[in-house]
Design a protein around this motif. Structure first.
Motif, PDB file in Angstrom:
ATOM      1  N   GLU A 173       0.804  -1.216   0.000  1.00  0.00           N
ATOM      2  CA  GLU A 173       0.000   0.000   0.000  1.00  0.00           C
ATOM      3  C   GLU A 173       0.840   1.270   0.000  1.00  0.00           C
ATOM      4  N   SER A 174       2.065   1.156   0.503  1.00  0.00           N
ATOM      5  CA  SER A 174       2.886   2.374   0.605  1.00  0.00           C
ATOM      6  C   SER A 174       3.496   2.777  -0.746  1.00  0.00           C
ATOM      7  N   VAL A 175       3.413   1.888  -1.732  1.00  0.00           N
ATOM      8  CA  VAL A 175       4.074   2.160  -3.013  1.00  0.00           C
ATOM      9  C   VAL A 175       3.123   2.806  -4.024  1.00  0.00           C
ATOM     10  N   SER A 176       3.574   3.890  -4.629  1.00  0.00           N
ATOM     11  CA  SER A 176       2.839   4.456  -5.761  1.00  0.00           C
ATOM     12  C   SER A 176       3.797   4.633  -6.923  1.00  0.00           C
ATOM     13  N   LEU A 177       3.243   4.561  -8.091  1.00  0.00           N
ATOM     14  CA  LEU A 177       4.040   4.793  -9.293  1.00  0.00           C
ATOM     15  C   LEU A 177       3.404   5.934 -10.069  1.00  0.00           C
TER      16      LEU A 177
END
Ligand code: UDP
Ligand code: MG
Length: 326
Positions: A63-67
């Motif tokens: 959940e902490s990862v965004s692209l």
């Protein structure tokens, strides 16, 4: 993400598939040690390899990862800027994807930030594994920059730094196109603190800053913060015409008071070529500024986002909508 984000880590990447998994792992480990909420914002700057797909996949289960997937390669400085536009944290950290900036240092930055510094930047006391040429040109560049600008931009300091939300918000108000982010951070001011570190070797892959890009970055840095190159034309012009005039007086003296005949077409050509060269160099410098003025007047957006993956709202407008309806 429901919890309030405390830290945003911006990681610009351009063809970094060889390192990105390890980068993710190391940063993740460090951020886990803070015990606070964070987000990892990977900005894909038009990579042609698989690194974006890898991060996209991580974002499905972490959940902490965004692209933030840019529509093409816009350059490192713009990629960082895009990250700042999307960052939600109280503190925002910018770090390279190639692990040349040790993620462990983020913990020290956070410590200083908690003491009240709004900008904590990482100063390189040593650069490991980079060519002598790169070290020398980089060192020369920082010193020319320091000499030519009125604001103080720290020497030997890249973009690896932590900035407070206040600083990030101020940076977002600066719309300039040919961005030199570390200069802009100095320009906005606030309490700034340096921590020193040894810059590691790139973990894998090769530099995405060939000489041509380094020259472009240097010119952006100098032209964004200084008029001195333009003034140089005036000073040089004055110097040259003064010496030309003195020489003329000398020649007239020879003609009137002595028997010697003034000869020398070769020296004439030499002087003409040299001075024409000066004039063209000065026109080139002028061109650097005019080109940048042209970029500003076109008013194009800084970057185009193709897609955003991860547990984050899609656009800045959406973010505002979300926060208004919380
Ligand atoms: N980078 C980028 N877009 C570019 C060039 C570089 O996003 O057009 C990223 C790159 O993936 C890395 C960081 O900017 O995370 C610094 O680049 P690099 O390590 O190649 O520069 P160097 O450390 O050699 O100066
Ligand atoms: Mg690097």
């Amino acid at each position: 993400m429901s919890t309030k984000v405390r830290y945003s880590i911006i990681i610009p990447m351009f063809n970094e598939e060889a390192v990105i998994q390890e980068t993710y792992r190391r940063i993740k480990k460090v951020m886990g040690m803070t015990g606070e909420a964070y987000e990892l914002l990977f900005v894909n700057d038009g990579s042609t390899d698989n690194c974006a797909q890898m991060i996209e996949e991580y974002s499905f289960w972490d959940e902490s990862v965004s692209l933030i997937d840019l529509s093409r390669n816009f350059g490192h400085q713009i990629a960082i800027t895009a990250g700042m536009d999307y960052a939600l944290g109280d503190a925002v950290v910018i770090i390279d994807a190639d692990l040349q900036d040790p993620p462990e240092l983020i913990l020290d930055m956070i410590k200083e930030w908690k003491k009240g510094y709004e900008v904590v930047y990482a100063k390189r006391v040593k650069r490991n594994g980079e060519s002598l040429f790169k070290k020398w040109t980089a060192s020369l560049f920082y010193r020319v920059l320091r000499y030519s600008t009125d604001i103080s931009i720290p020497v030997d300091t890249g973009d690896f730094r932590l900035i407070d939300r206040k600083v990030c918000d101020q940076l977002k108000r600066l719309p300039e196109k040919n961005r030199f982010v570390r200069g802009l951070v100095s320009w906005v001011g606030f309490r700034q603190k340096a921590i020193e570190y040894e810059r590691d070797e790139r973990l894998a892959g090769e530099t995405k800053y060939p000489l041509k890009r380094m020259i472009k970055l240097s010119l952006d840095g100098i032209t964004s913060f200084s008029y001195k190159p333009l003034k140089l034309a005036g000073y040089l012009g004055a110097l040259l015409s003064a010496s030309g005039f003195l020489y003329l007086v000398y020649v007239m003296y020879l003609v009137i008071f002595t028997e010697s005949v003034v000869k020398g077409w070769a020296s004439m050509i030499g002087i003409t070529l040299t001075f024409n060269g000066f004039v063209l160099i000065m026109l080139g410098i002028l061109g650097e500024y005019v080109g940048r003025i042209y970029d500003e007047t076109k008013g194009r957006p800084l970057y185009i986002v193709q897609e955003v993956y991860g547990g984050k709202p899609q656009t800045v407008q959406d973010q505002q909508w979300v926060s208004a309806n919380k």
